[in-house]
Structure formats: C-alpha cells, structure tokens
Design an enzyme around this catalytic site. Structure first.
Site, PDB file in Angstrom:
ATOM      1  N   LYS A  71       1.074  -0.899  -0.146  1.00  0.00           N
ATOM      2  CA  LYS A  71       0.312   0.022  -0.259  1.00  0.00           C
ATOM      3  C   LYS A  71       0.956   0.677  -0.069  1.00  0.00           C
ATOM      4  O   LYS A  71       0.475   1.973  -0.416  1.00  0.00           O
ATOM      5  CB  LYS A  71      -1.168   0.314   1.057  1.00  0.00           C
ATOM      6  CG  LYS A  71      -2.393  -1.090   1.220  1.00  0.00           C
ATOM      7  CD  LYS A  71      -2.193  -1.205   2.240  1.00  0.00           C
ATOM      8  CE  LYS A  71      -3.945  -2.165   2.499  1.00  0.00           C
ATOM      9  NZ  LYS A  71      -4.329  -2.951   3.835  1.00  0.00           N
ATOM     10  N   GLN A 115      -4.180  -1.870   9.760  1.00  0.00           N
ATOM     11  CA  GLN A 115      -3.930  -2.730   9.572  1.00  0.00           C
ATOM     12  C   GLN A 115      -4.773  -3.817  10.461  1.00  0.00           C
ATOM     13  O   GLN A 115      -4.007  -4.139  11.493  1.00  0.00           O
ATOM     14  CB  GLN A 115      -2.621  -3.330   9.100  1.00  0.00           C
ATOM     15  CG  GLN A 115      -2.202  -4.105   7.937  1.00  0.00           C
ATOM     16  CD  GLN A 115      -3.053  -4.239   6.446  1.00  0.00           C
ATOM     17  OE1 GLN A 115      -3.197  -3.422   6.457  1.00  0.00           O
ATOM     18  NE2 GLN A 115      -3.295  -5.538   6.943  1.00  0.00           N
ATOM     19  N   ASP A 138     -10.768   2.602   4.656  1.00  0.00           N
ATOM     20  CA  ASP A 138     -11.114   1.195   4.309  1.00  0.00           C
ATOM     21  C   ASP A 138     -11.856   0.667   4.218  1.00  0.00           C
ATOM     22  O   ASP A 138     -12.919  -0.010   4.465  1.00  0.00           O
ATOM     23  CB  ASP A 138     -10.579   0.376   5.700  1.00  0.00           C
ATOM     24  CG  ASP A 138      -9.229  -0.043   5.730  1.00  0.00           C
ATOM     25  OD1 ASP A 138      -9.117  -0.100   4.538  1.00  0.00           O
ATOM     26  OD2 ASP A 138      -8.493   0.233   6.483  1.00  0.00           O
TER      27      ASP A 138
HETATM   28  N1  GUN Z   1      -6.467  -6.827   6.246  1.00  0.00           N
HETATM   29  C1  GUN Z   1      -7.115  -7.987   5.564  1.00  0.00           C
HETATM   30  N2  GUN Z   1      -7.462  -6.907   4.211  1.00  0.00           N
HETATM   31  C2  GUN Z   1      -7.754  -5.222   4.973  1.00  0.00           C
HETATM   32  C3  GUN Z   1      -7.713  -4.006   4.506  1.00  0.00           C
HETATM   33  O1  GUN Z   1      -9.061  -3.619   3.682  1.00  0.00           O
HETATM   34  N3  GUN Z   1      -7.937  -3.357   5.369  1.00  0.00           N
HETATM   35  C4  GUN Z   1      -7.758  -3.015   6.771  1.00  0.00           C
HETATM   36  N4  GUN Z   1      -7.215  -2.147   7.748  1.00  0.00           N
HETATM   37  N5  GUN Z   1      -6.298  -4.262   7.095  1.00  0.00           N
HETATM   38  C5  GUN Z   1      -6.933  -5.454   6.247  1.00  0.00           C
END
Ligand code: GUN
Length: 312
Positions: A71, A115, A138
């Site tokens: 990311k 995350q 998110d």
């Molecule tokens: N863990 C797995 N997928 C995601 C996501 O899309 N966002 C976040 N913050 N954590 C994750």
C-alpha cells in the site's frame, strides 16, 4: 465453453460459442493508478495539497507487513505522501487509541488505515469506531457502512469497491441478474450483498447470501448468473456447481505448497479455475483478478478523502 444463443440453419441448430473473458484486475488496477497519478500531477502543478495516506501496523505479522508495504509503495509510485506507523506487538489498546486520535487531529493526513488483524488483546471494534469517519479510507467505520447501506456517498471497503470497479470497467450487465454470494464476512461478503442489491449500476441484482451454514449450497450456485466467492477454501467451486455463461468473481487467495513452482508454493482461489472458466462468460483469475484491485480502491478512497468528496 458457454453457449449464449443459438442460430438456425434450416435443419440444424448451431450453438454459437461465446468467448470467456478473463477479467484482468492487474491491468485495471494499473490503469486506475495511472489515472490517479495524472491527477496528482495536476494537483502539484496547481500547488494544491498532495493526498496523504497513513497506515498503522501493530506487530510483525508477515502477511500484514506485505500488504501494508504494498500500500505504501503504491502511494509513492503515484505521488501520494505516505506515513507508516509501526507499533510493537505489545502496544496496548489505550496506546493505540492515542495514536488513532493523533491521526484524526493531524490536518495533513487525509486518510488512514489500521491494518487488521490486530493482536488479540486489542478490541478491533473499539479501534475502528475511534477512526474519524471522514478519514476512514478502509470504509470499516459503522457510520460509513450505514451510509453504504443507505446508498449515500461513502468510502467503500477495498475489496467490494475493487469488484464494483471491475463490473463497471468491463461493462458487465448486473440489473435483474441473480447474484449468489458465498461468505458473509464484514470485509467482503456482507458489503457485497448490499452493493449488488442497491438501485445502482452495478447493482439491481436479486441477491442470495450463502455461508458456512447454508444447506445444499449447489442448489444456489447452479442458479447464479453472477457468483461471488469469498470463502477461503481453495478450489471449492467446481464446474458442476455453476451454469453456462456465469460471471465468476473469485475473492479467495490461499497459499498452498507446490512441487512445480520455483518458490515452492502457489496461490489458489476458491474456484477450480480451468474447468469453471470453460463455462463462464467472465471470470477473475487468482492471482491477478480481485487482489490487485484492493490497492487501487484504497488509493481512490484516499483521493476522495483529500478532495473532501464524501465529507466537507
Ligand atoms: N486486513 C485484510 N484486509 C484488510 C483491509 O482491507 N484493510 C485493513 N485495514 N486490514 C486488512
């Protein structure tokens, strides 16, 4: 191969084969990133504010490190600012809430993510609720999920937003179709069911939500015009479970040991790809289908946050 129509030539009926379109999520993701990069260039020319994404990573889970790293790298590539906040596994919930509060109040940060999963001693729900909804790129905050259900402008969660983009960009007809979703997670299946039922494009489907307690699953999958699978069981969906011409979106991605690849492992989706692709009109491969779209979604949400498109 799927047969979508027949042509008559006096005595014989010829089935006309249609091609299976392999949905190239990698390509679409790169296209979206190029589009955003062009916007960032324009912002720079006009001395505007550069979009800024932050990511909080608690602990050192290998998969989470990889995702967050990807990311941050994508941000750099398209010209966004990015900040990575690394915290130790032993960080307390109170300490994390303090960091979250700091990001909420940092005017330079347009959006941020925490995350998941978090270490067991931290209550995820408390953390997600503490994220300012206007910075929740998110789309996990209950307020943003509520806005999604009400068809109001919001940040859509990354995977569902990515799938929606694929339907849009491949101009896949969804109105009036029967969409069967397997998996009811808060991150994929549940939001997907809301989006596909909405009075929108993509949307306007009749939605059936299946999950681990669904009896006679095959009865439902065989009726699907659109099948979205987010189950986490490699190659679970076989050709005999789908009808000709089905649109298949495979969200699963499981690493399994392989004696063929150099790395010693390979990635498998929830769908037995070769045999199901032979019947499908559209299908997402694994890897290279839904996966790459999640990064594009996060970047699109961050751009929306920096433009204050959802909240003033
Ligand atoms: N863990 C797995 N997928 C995601 C996501 O899309 N966002 C976040 N913050 N954590 C994750």
């Amino acid at each position: 191969m799927p047969y979508l129509c027949s042509a008559r030539d006096d005595t014989k009926i010829y089935k006309i084969k249609t091609m299976t379109t392999i949905i190239d999520g990698k390509l679409i993701s790169l296209q979206i990133q190029e589009e955003i990069a062009a916007e960032v260039k324009a912002i720079k020319v006009n001395n505007g504010k550069i979009p800024h994404l932050a990511a909080i990573l608690v602990g050192s889970d290998g998969a989470s490190e990889t995702y967050v790293g990807a990311k941050v790298k994508a941000c750099e590539k398209i010209g966004f600012k990015s900040t990575m906040v690394r915290l130790s596994e032993s960080t307390t919930e109170k300490e994390l809430l303090y960091i979250v509060e700091g990001l909420n109040n940092d005017a330079d940060i347009d959006g941020y993510i925490v995350q998941l999963p978090l270490p067991k001693h931290i209550n995820e729900h408390n953390i997600v609720q503490a994220i300012a909804p206007q910075k929740d790129v998110d789309g996990f905050h209950p307020q943003n999920i509520g806005r999604m259900a009400l068809n109001l402008p919001t940040y859509l969660p990354a995977t569902p937003y990515g799938i929606i983009q694929l339907f849009e960009r491949y101009k896949i007809d969804t109105a009036g179709k029967h969409c069967v979703i397997i998996g009811r997670s808060h991150i994929v299946g549940s939001p997907m069911s809301i989006l596909m039922a909405r009075n929108n494009f993509p949307g306007n489907c009749t939605v059936t939500m299946c999950h681990s307690r669904t009896a006679n699953l095959k009865e439902y999958t065989l009726k699907a015009d659109i099948l979205i699978v987010a189950l986490g069981k490699p190659e679970f969906i076989t050709a005999e479970m789908v009808k000709d011409g089905v649109v298949v979106i495979d969200v699963g991605i499981t690493r399994v040991i392989s004696e063929v690849t150099k790395s010693g492992y390979k990635l498998l989706g929830d769908v037995k790809y070769d045999e199901v692709a032979a019947k499908a009109s559209f299908i997402t491969p694994v890897p290279g289908g839904v996966g790459p779209m999640t990064i594009a979604s996060l970047l699109m949400n961050t751009l929306k946050a920096s433009r204050k498109e959802i909240y003033d």
